[in-house]
Design an enzyme around this catalytic site. Structure first.
Site, short mmCIF file in Angstrom:
data_model
loop_
_atom_site.label_atom_id
_atom_site.label_comp_id
_atom_site.label_asym_id
_atom_site.label_seq_id
_atom_site.Cartn_x
_atom_site.Cartn_y
_atom_site.Cartn_z
N LYS A 152 0.85 -1.19 0.00
CA LYS A 152 0.00 0.00 0.00
C LYS A 152 0.88 1.24 0.00
O LYS A 152 1.75 1.41 0.87
CB LYS A 152 -0.91 0.02 1.22
CG LYS A 152 -2.11 -0.89 1.13
CD LYS A 152 -3.04 -0.68 2.32
CE LYS A 152 -4.28 -1.52 2.20
NZ LYS A 152 -5.19 -1.29 3.37
N ARG A 249 -8.07 -9.00 4.04
CA ARG A 249 -7.07 -7.98 4.37
C ARG A 249 -7.69 -6.79 5.10
O ARG A 249 -7.00 -6.08 5.83
CB ARG A 249 -6.35 -7.51 3.10
CG ARG A 249 -5.22 -6.53 3.40
CD ARG A 249 -4.31 -6.27 2.22
NE ARG A 249 -3.30 -5.28 2.57
CZ ARG A 249 -2.27 -4.96 1.81
NH1 ARG A 249 -2.08 -5.56 0.64
NH2 ARG A 249 -1.41 -4.04 2.20
N ASN A 253 -7.28 -3.39 9.18
CA ASN A 253 -7.71 -2.01 9.47
C ASN A 253 -8.36 -1.87 10.84
O ASN A 253 -8.97 -0.84 11.13
CB ASN A 253 -8.68 -1.53 8.39
CG ASN A 253 -8.01 -1.37 7.04
OD1 ASN A 253 -6.95 -0.78 6.94
ND2 ASN A 253 -8.62 -1.91 6.00
N HIS A 256 -8.56 1.48 12.54
CA HIS A 256 -8.19 2.51 11.58
C HIS A 256 -9.36 3.40 11.12
O HIS A 256 -9.14 4.55 10.77
CB HIS A 256 -7.51 1.88 10.36
CG HIS A 256 -6.11 1.41 10.63
ND1 HIS A 256 -5.83 0.45 11.58
CD2 HIS A 256 -4.93 1.78 10.08
CE1 HIS A 256 -4.51 0.24 11.58
NE2 HIS A 256 -3.95 1.03 10.69
N HIS A 274 0.11 8.39 13.97
CA HIS A 274 -0.77 7.37 13.39
C HIS A 274 -1.02 6.22 14.37
O HIS A 274 -2.17 5.81 14.59
CB HIS A 274 -0.17 6.83 12.09
CG HIS A 274 -0.92 5.68 11.52
ND1 HIS A 274 -2.19 5.79 10.97
CD2 HIS A 274 -0.61 4.35 11.44
CE1 HIS A 274 -2.62 4.61 10.58
NE2 HIS A 274 -1.68 3.71 10.84
#
Length: 380
Positions: A152, A249, A253, A256, A274
């Site tokens: 990514k 996948r 996250n 997130h 983050h």
């Protein structure tokens, strides 16, 4: 699961993607092997190192020396530290510098830095001459266990986190654990949130091991390599099965959807790193899971307690400046979450927990329920 009693030899984790498979090499001092590995991987290639000012002070000369000793010509592109570089302007600066350095299709871009540098350099490589290969040399814990693996790449939009980017796998990842010794305690803690995430979402035994061994990870003991390798194996396995996030996948996250909205609300600034946003987001995801009856309050508390025990923020009120100015109202956070990449046909996607070690993708959570939940948490 127990930690090794001494530092192990270098660990290699394979990311199995067919003809685009690559190795993650983990260990103390492996940065010195970069030149020989690049020479074997791409004979005759030139390289350009993209890094930020802080990392350059510590590791740029050593990286250049390793390449020079292997007879590999290189140039350098230095950007400002932090999310300020993950912008249109930052992408333009790096792309134009790579063109000026005459980096061609058979050459390599080397991303030397944390998640910002990896995302930015990787995206520039993805679009340069319609695709140039790149090598990840992650220098933060967060990058070593998460952002350097899986392909990514991207930059931020003023409207949201990572809304512009491409899937572009590296051809090699060099994770030198000794470089982590130069991180500030806050930076290391932020990266640790992503380590804990792997336990919370898919490996309860690993989470239990982290509860017992996190001090050795922070002090630089043998548990550090073990935790990084375990995290990389977990991510590599998921990426090999679902490279472009069409299903499993998405579990990566966890935390997130909330975390990215919090980063946007704080202006992508050093008010909230983050990993800190992910920490708060994981706790919110666990608490929302408990509210929906998916997990027990005790499990949600266990997640919060462990993250808090290492010094990570776990509540909205822990975010810098919250008490003075207020972070945002629930409607603002809902609007920011609506810009998340994981939104499908206007519906928010949440990663929730059925147990510690068992995360699920939820596409059917009522927005009104989430808004009320956030309002409750904001009221604190």
């Amino acid at each position: 699961m127990t930690a090794p009693l001494k530092h192990s030899a270098d660990i290699t984790v394979d990311v199995a993607l067919g003809d685009r498979a690559y190795d993650i090499v983990i260990g103390r001092g492996v940065l010195d092997t970069l030149g020989t590995r690049v020479a074997a991987l791409r004979p005759g290639a030139r390289t350009a190192i993209v890094t930020d000012r802080t990392v350059a002070k510590h590791w740029l000369e050593q990286t250049e020396r390793s390449l020079a000793e292997a007879g590999i010509p290189t140039s350098r592109v230095i950007v400002e530290e932090g999310e300020v570089s993950k912008t249109y302007a930052g992408l333009e600066k790096v792309s134009e510098a790579l063109i000026a350095a005459k980096i061609e299709r058979n050459d390599l871009v080397i991303a030397l830095g944390g998640g910002v540098v990896g995302d930015l350099a990787g995206f520039a490589a993805a679009i340069l001459r319609r695709g140039v290969d790149f090598v990840q040399v992650p220098t933060s814990l967060l990058a070593q266990v998460d952002s350097s693996v899986g392909g990514k790449t991207g930059i931020n939009s003023p409207q949201g986190k990572n809304l512009l980017g491409a899937f572009h796998q590296p051809v090699l990842v060099i994770a030198d654990t000794s470089v982590l010794d130069t991180l500030s305690p806050r930076q290391f803690r932020a990266g640790y949130a992503e380590v804990a995430k792997y336990g919370v979402l898919g490996d309860e035994a690993f989470f239990t091991w982290l509860e017992a061994n996190h001090a050795d990870i922070f002090s630089g003991g043998a548990a550090r390599e073990h935790a990084i390798a375990t995290s990389c194996r977990a991510k590599a396995a998921i990426v090999s099965r679902d490279e472009r996030e069409n299903g499993e996948r998405a579990l990566l996250n966890l935390g997130h959807t909330f975390g990215h909205a919090l980063e946007a609300a704080t202006g992508f600034s050093d008010r909230l790193f983050h990993g800190e946003g992910v920490s708060v987001g994981m706790v919110l995801a666990a608490e929302l899971s408990a509210k929906l009856g998916l997990i027990s309050e005790a499990d949600a508390t266990r997640v919060e307690r462990h993250l808090a025990s290492v010094g990570l923020p776990t509540h909205l009120q822990d975010i810098a400046g919250f008490a003075q100015e207020g972070l945002a109202d629930a409607d603002t956070l809902m609007a920011l979450m609506a810009q998340d990449k994981k939104v499908k046909r206007g519906k928010l996607t949440f990663i929730l927990l059925q147990a510690i070690g068992r995360a699920v993708v939820a596409n059917d959570v009522e927005p009104a329920l989430v808004r009320d939940f956030l309002q409750q948490k904001l009221s604190g």
